[in-house]
Design a protein around this motif. Structure first.
Motif, PDB file in Angstrom:
ATOM      1  N   TYR A 117      -6.846   5.492   6.009  1.00  0.00           N
ATOM      2  CA  TYR A 117      -6.090   4.942   5.002  1.00  0.00           C
ATOM      3  C   TYR A 117      -8.099   4.665   3.677  1.00  0.00           C
ATOM      4  CZ  TYR A 117      -4.358   1.580   1.325  1.00  0.00           C
ATOM      5  OH  TYR A 117      -3.956   1.987  -0.402  1.00  0.00           O
ATOM      6  N   SER A 166      -7.318  -1.298   5.900  1.00  0.00           N
ATOM      7  CA  SER A 166      -6.922   0.078   7.450  1.00  0.00           C
ATOM      8  C   SER A 166      -7.413  -0.663   9.014  1.00  0.00           C
ATOM      9  CB  SER A 166      -7.901   0.987   7.678  1.00  0.00           C
ATOM     10  OG  SER A 166      -8.044   1.666   8.780  1.00  0.00           O
ATOM     11  N   TRP A 171      -2.400   4.379   9.111  1.00  0.00           N
ATOM     12  CA  TRP A 171      -3.292   3.439   8.182  1.00  0.00           C
ATOM     13  C   TRP A 171      -4.948   3.876   8.943  1.00  0.00           C
ATOM     14  CZ3 TRP A 171       1.282   2.790   7.275  1.00  0.00           C
ATOM     15  CH2 TRP A 171       1.547   2.739   5.695  1.00  0.00           C
ATOM     16  N   THR A 203       0.843  -1.249  -0.132  1.00  0.00           N
ATOM     17  CA  THR A 203       0.165   0.046   0.008  1.00  0.00           C
ATOM     18  C   THR A 203       0.704   1.160   0.372  1.00  0.00           C
ATOM     19  OG1 THR A 203      -0.063  -0.311   2.353  1.00  0.00           O
ATOM     20  CG2 THR A 203      -1.869  -0.998   1.007  1.00  0.00           C
ATOM     21  N   THR A 236       1.789   2.134  11.679  1.00  0.00           N
ATOM     22  CA  THR A 236       0.539   1.894  11.670  1.00  0.00           C
ATOM     23  C   THR A 236      -0.885   2.083  12.027  1.00  0.00           C
ATOM     24  OG1 THR A 236       0.771   0.162  13.367  1.00  0.00           O
ATOM     25  CG2 THR A 236       1.355  -0.582  11.538  1.00  0.00           C
TER      26      THR A 236
END
Length: 491
Positions: free
Chosen positions: A336, A351, A333, A235, A330
């Motif tokens: 995202y 996500s 995200w 991603t 993280t």
């Protein structure tokens, strides 16, 4: 482990007399692989366990470290640190074989040394006590306790904050998820504490199990970890190529510099923290089959894998997120969208998976590290041998390792602060202790058997089992610890 409340220096008598027909109580777990009917770990199983030891939460802060010190400086530093970490891992395994020779010679005098690793397990503190003396073990145990409690503390913080960011609970914070770092409301902080409790319910019982009882869990979570790594990197790569991915930000985008020495003191502890599991190597080594052929190979593959993953992950995520990257990357995200104006179902699925990934990942790592700390505390505890041989006593020490960090996680959540100080202590455990250990281990075996016990005599020796290499690594990293400590105190 052996009788650690007795003096186990080289000049003492045999560590523990073994009654005929009984196992060596101080050196073999009562639930060892043979006791369980499990013959041992094949290289792939040991490799999966090793990955779960190393890949705790340190990698989550790597992209942030790339931003602090620049991507080229971070990559060069990572290559050096990974290489030294590999050498140190070999040295610990070699020291275990030399300890076995010394202890076996005390039990049955040998004209020539036999360097092997049996089911008699020596924790790092035991090895330092055997070859250097009790004061070395005391210093090591203080450092290990600080490092391990800091690591377990960070795991508690990451699990609870990651789950809180995506999963609300009924009757807490109106059933809504929240960002516990930025939302200081009572409802959000209550949600965080509720997930600390959920975390404790899972990891504390698992920490009371032996490694051979966790094979399926650890291998499964190692595979899950690889899948999530691939999704994060994919991603990020797509987002860089297309210039899309996250929700729009009011902050102007800033990519990492190539070199930024102002962030060097922040970057190094993060890299060390991401590569250290040396305190757990004796525990991992014991159940491995064909140790002489496999241990150096397993360590080489482990550190090669993590170094490549860290370089790719750090580059992609830091260039994808830029200055907006969070210490727990993280969590970025959470916004995202996959390049769409509105988040689609598949973007939401990605996500959820990435934000919750650290939490799932930590479910495997926390028990492993709690076991390591518990075993070391158990080894140095001044309690009678008849009580020490009881499994419930060992479980008590694992609880002593597993419970306090969860309590600490209720109050301090800043991962960057925890990792900076924990990584500094990790430098001592990862580099200084193994170097000193091998130097004095060779000194002891050479004093007993001459050149038959000298450098390169053990089948676990490597071309880097060299007096001057050991002195250089130990001395330089000790100086680095002092340098970084001064910076962190000032900062």
């Amino acid at each position: 482990m052996f009788d650690t409340h007795a003096d186990t220096s080289i000049d003492t008598a045999p560590l523990i007399p073994t009654p005929e027909g009984q196992e060596h109580r101080g050196s073999v777990s009562r639930r060892s692989p043979s006791f369980l009917g499990y013959k041992g770990f094949k290289p792939l199983v040991a490799y999966c366990f090793g990955l779960n030891y190393i890949l705790g939460v340190g990698f989550l802060t790597l992209p942030w470290a790339f931003m602090q010190a620049g991507y080229m400086l971070t990559i060069l530093s990572l290559l050096v640190i990974s290489g030294l970490a590999l050498l140190s891992s070999w040295w610990i395994v070699e020291a275990c074989s030399r300890a076995e020779a010394i202890v076996s010679d005390k039990e049955h005098t040998m004209e020539k040394p036999i360097f092997k690793i049996t089911q008699r397990r020596f924790e790092l503190g035991d090895l330092l006590n055997l070859f250097i003396g009790p004061s070395a073990r005391v210093v090591y145990m203080l450092g290990l306790s600080m490092y391990m409690y800091g690591s377990l503390w960070s795991y508690t913080s990451v699990f609870s904050s990651s789950i809180s960011a995506h999963l609300g609970l009924p009757f807490i914070n109106g059933g809504h998820s929240c960002d516990v770092v930025n939302d200081l409301s009572d409802g959000c902080q209550g949600l965080y504490k509720a997930y600390v409790f959920v975390f404790a319910i899972f990891v504390i019982p698992v920490a009371c199990l032996d490694l051979t009882e966790q094979v399926i869990l650890q291998v499964t979570l190692a595979l899950f970890r690889f899948v999530c790594f691939i999704i994060i990197m994919a991603t990020s790569a797509v987002g860089i190529a297309s210039g899309t991915g996250m929700a729009p930000s009011a902050e102007p985008f800033r990519s990492p510099a190539a070199f930024d020495f102002n962030g060097f003191h922040l970057m190094v502890p993060v890299l060390v923290y991401a590569q250290i599991f040396h305190h757990s190597i004796p525990c991992l080594t014991q159940p491995v089959l064909k140790k002489e052929q496999n241990m150096k190979r397993i360590m080489t593959w482990l550190f090669s894998t993590t170094t490549v993953l860290y370089c790719v992950l750090g580059l992609l995520v830091s260039f994808f997120l830029g200055a907006a990257v969070k210490p727990t990357c993280t969590l970025n995200w959470d916004n995202y969208t996959g390049g769409q104006a509105d988040s689609t179902w598949w973007a939401q699925s990605i996500s959820y998976l990435i934000v919750i990934f650290p939490a799932i990942d930590i479910l495997s790592t926390y028990p492993l590290n709690a076991i390591t700390l518990g075993e070391n505390l158990y080894a140095v505890a001044p309690i009678p041998a008849d009580l020490k041989s009881q499994r419930k006593v060992k479980i008590l020490f694992r609880l002593l390792a597993a419970v306090p960090p969860i309590i600490g996680g209720l109050f301090v959540k800043d991962l960057a602060v925890i990792i900076d100080w924990t990584g500094l202590v990790g430098l001592f455990i990862c580099f200084v202790s193994p170097a000193a250990l091998l130097f004095f281990a060779v000194k002891a075996t050479r004093a007993r058997w001459g050149e038959a016990g000298g450098w390169h005599a053990s089948p676990y020796s490597s071309p880097f089992s060299n007096q001057w290499v050991v002195i250089a690594v130990g001395g330089l990293t000790a100086a680095l610890v002092v340098f970084l400590f001064a910076f962190l105190v000032q900062g």
